[in-house]
Design an enzyme around this catalytic site. Sequence first.
Site, PDB file in Angstrom:
ATOM      1  CG  HIS A  70      -1.933  -1.023   1.294  1.00 45.16           C
ATOM      2  ND1 HIS A  70      -2.084  -1.829   2.396  1.00 45.16           N
ATOM      3  CD2 HIS A  70      -2.874  -1.421   0.400  1.00 45.16           C
ATOM      4  CE1 HIS A  70      -3.081  -2.677   2.174  1.00 45.16           C
ATOM      5  NE2 HIS A  70      -3.566  -2.450   0.974  1.00 45.16           N
ATOM      6  CE  LYS A  92     -10.664  -7.781   2.938  1.00 43.29           C
ATOM      7  NZ  LYS A  92      -9.789  -6.903   2.161  1.00 43.29           N
ATOM      8  NE  ARG A  98      -2.696  -8.699  -4.732  1.00 46.26           N
ATOM      9  CZ  ARG A  98      -3.433  -8.392  -3.668  1.00 46.26           C
ATOM     10  NH1 ARG A  98      -2.883  -7.813  -2.644  1.00 46.26           N
ATOM     11  NH2 ARG A  98      -4.717  -8.672  -3.637  1.00 46.26           N
ATOM     12  CB  SER A 141      -4.633  -6.835   3.839  1.00 45.25           C
ATOM     13  OG  SER A 141      -4.128  -5.563   3.524  1.00 45.25           O
TER      14      SER A 141
END
Length: 130
Positions: free
Chosen positions: A17, A41, A90, A127
């Site tokens: 990040h 989430k 990514r 994460s």
Amino acid sequence: MRIAIFPGSFDPITNGHLDVLNRALNDFDEVILLLAINPGKKSRFSLEDRLNAIKESVKGIKGAKADMTKGMTVDYAHKIGTTYVIRGVRSSDDEYEKQLADSYRKMDSKIEMVYYKANDKLNNLSSSLI
């Protein structure tokens, strides 16, 4: 002044990040790391802990700020007067990011997604894995 929002759950904030943030600051005067609440989430850390970690991580980085929203990212963008949304990607993120960009554009056709490819050394960092 060019302002961009960098939304995420930041659960926790990672070096990936921060890498995206620092590169975005080459293109924008101000980047707001926006702790966005994703009710779908399950988070490991509380909102307060995550916001404090973000603030601590960006302390001393010129042009970097931290904030939180319980609403939609697009609504936050309207509130602060920007159309730029930063995303770090990514190789595994392509389909999700396309869907996200499509949904943002349906809410506001002026929203511009600005993508920064993850640093190769940090590409596998997420994460969720931490």
